[in-house]
Enzyme design. Sequence first.
Site, short mmCIF file in Angstrom:
data_model
loop_
_atom_site.label_atom_id
_atom_site.label_comp_id
_atom_site.label_asym_id
_atom_site.label_seq_id
_atom_site.Cartn_x
_atom_site.Cartn_y
_atom_site.Cartn_z
CG ASP A 163 -1.88 -1.20 1.21
OD1 ASP A 163 -3.08 -0.98 0.99
OD2 ASP A 163 -1.41 -2.34 1.40
CE1 TYR A 194 -4.24 3.40 -1.70
CE2 TYR A 194 -1.97 2.87 -2.23
CZ TYR A 194 -3.09 2.68 -1.45
OH TYR A 194 -3.07 1.76 -0.44
CG ASN A 228 -8.40 -2.01 -2.62
OD1 ASN A 228 -7.38 -2.35 -2.04
ND2 ASN A 228 -8.99 -0.84 -2.38
CG HIS A 313 -4.56 -5.87 -1.31
ND1 HIS A 313 -3.42 -5.12 -1.05
CD2 HIS A 313 -5.60 -5.00 -1.16
CE1 HIS A 313 -3.75 -3.87 -0.78
NE2 HIS A 313 -5.07 -3.77 -0.84
CG HIS A 323 -10.17 -2.35 4.39
ND1 HIS A 323 -11.04 -1.84 3.45
CD2 HIS A 323 -9.09 -1.53 4.39
CE1 HIS A 323 -10.50 -0.75 2.90
NE2 HIS A 323 -9.32 -0.54 3.46
CG HIS A 350 -7.46 -4.09 1.98
ND1 HIS A 350 -7.67 -3.10 1.05
CD2 HIS A 350 -8.70 -4.58 2.30
CE1 HIS A 350 -8.96 -3.00 0.80
NE2 HIS A 350 -9.61 -3.88 1.55
CB VAL A 351 -5.58 -3.04 7.42
CG1 VAL A 351 -5.71 -2.17 8.68
CG2 VAL A 351 -6.83 -3.88 7.22
CG HIS A 352 -3.88 2.19 4.53
ND1 HIS A 352 -4.54 3.23 3.92
CD2 HIS A 352 -3.77 1.21 3.60
CE1 HIS A 352 -4.83 2.89 2.67
NE2 HIS A 352 -4.38 1.67 2.46
#
Length: 459
Positions: A163, A194, A228, A313, A323, A350-352
Site C-alpha cells: 500500500d 493509487y 483493490n 492483499h 476493511h 489493505h489495512v493501512h
Amino acid sequence: MVSRSAFGFIGFVFLSLVWVSHGGITSEFVRKVEKTIDMPLDSDVFRVPHGYNAPQQVHITQGDHEGAGVIVSWVTPSEPGSSVVLYGTAENKRVFHAKGKVTTYRFFNYTSGFIHHCTIRHLKFDTLYFYEVGIGMSPRQFWFRTPPKPGPDVPYTFGLIGDLGQSYDSNTTLSHYEANPKGQAVLFVGDLSYADNYPNHDNARWDTWARFVERSVAYQSWIWTAGNHEIDFAPEIGETKPFKPFTHRYRTPYRASDSTSPLWYSIKRASAYIIVLSSYSAYGKYTPQFKWLEEEFPKVNRSETPWLIVLMHSPWYNSYNYHYMEGETMRVMYEPWFVQNKVDVVFAGHVHAYERSERVSNIAYNIVNGKCSPVSDESAPVYITIGDGGNLEGLATNMSEPQPKYSAYREASFGHAIFDIKNRTHAYYGWHRNQDGAAVVADSMWFYNRYWHSVPESS
C-alpha cells in the site's frame, strides 16, 4: 534476604501474569497525528530522465518459476524505440541481448507511453548482471543480482512493502527500506500507485509512481500482488475492464506455474516457495483461481523449498475496524488448505497499519457445531498485515477492543519489514517503523519452519 521458595513463588506469579496477558500487544508508540500528503509533481523523485525518448519507469521482476529469468520493463514517452535489452556480467561488456515487445493502452482521456517488456532467460544463479535499455536513443544502464539456485538451506532476505502510494510518507518508507541493506527482493502485497484516487483515475499517476520507485525496483525484483487499487473499474467513464493499467504495465511469470491469469501465480526463490493470490478475482469453488491453487499445493517440494509463503492483499485476520472481515469468504474457502499444507507465513496489505497474528486457525466450524472462534494451531501460518507503506489515504488508527487473542502485536504506524531466511529451519522477521533508525526493529520474531521444525515460537 528472600528465600529460594519465595523466588519460586515470585517466578510462578510472573509467568502466570505473562500467560494471562498473552492475548497480544497493542503498541504504546503514538505516531504524530498529521495528514498524509502527496509529494508535489515537481519533486525530484518524479523527475523524467534526461535525453530524447529516454527510458523511464524501469522495473524488474522474476521472469520464470526457478529464478533464472528476469522480466525487464520500461516506458519510452515519445516513440517506441528499441525493445532490446543488452546485458552481461561485466559493467562495460554487455555481450548478450534479448528482444521484448511493446504495448500501449488508453484509459478514458489518457494514452500511455510505449510500454516495453522483455524477458531474459537462462541466467546464471547468484550472479551480478549489468543491463542497458533505450538502445539507439538515450540509453540507461542498471544492474541486478539473480537469486541463488533453489535449495533447502539457501539463505535469502526479502523486504516487505504494501500500500505504498506516492506521499511524503511513501518516500520515507522506501528510503527506510533502502537504508536497510539486507533486502534482496521485495514481496509487494498490493496497492501501488493509487491512481484511482484521483479524478477519472488519472493514469498519469501510474507514470509518476513508477518513476518514484525506479530507484529500487530497477535493481532488485519486486514480486507483484494486485490490490483493490489496481482494479481500476470505472464504468461511469466507460472503463469496464478490471486491472487494465496494472496488467499492461506490470508483468508476472504466471504461465510458468500453469496459471491462466497474471493475478495469481507462484515462484521459487532461493529456499522459498511463494504463492501469490488475487483477493479481487473470483476465488470460489470451480473458478480458475480455486482450481489452480488446488493443483498448486501438491507441487510444493518442502525438501527443495522449505519456506512456504503466501501473498494476498486483503487480510484474513484483522483487528482494525478498517476493511474488517473483507477477506472472510476467501479465508473460509482456502484456510483448510493453508493448515493442511503447513504454510509458514501469509503477508497481506489493505489495512493501512501493522499487525502480526499468533498461529491460529478457524476451520472447525460447520454451521451447527458453534466452533466459530480461532484456536491455537501450530500447523497454521502466522498472518502479517503490512499495508503501512504510507499512501495519501493515511493510517488506520481505529482498533477493535479488547484486542483479540489471535492478535500478537499491532501498531498504527507506517513502515516496512524484513523476512530473513537463515536455513531450512529458522528465519528472522523484523518490522521497522519509519520513525526509528533503519536498524531498529519495533516488532520481531524467530520463525521456526512448519515442515522441518514445527515447534512453538516466541517474539
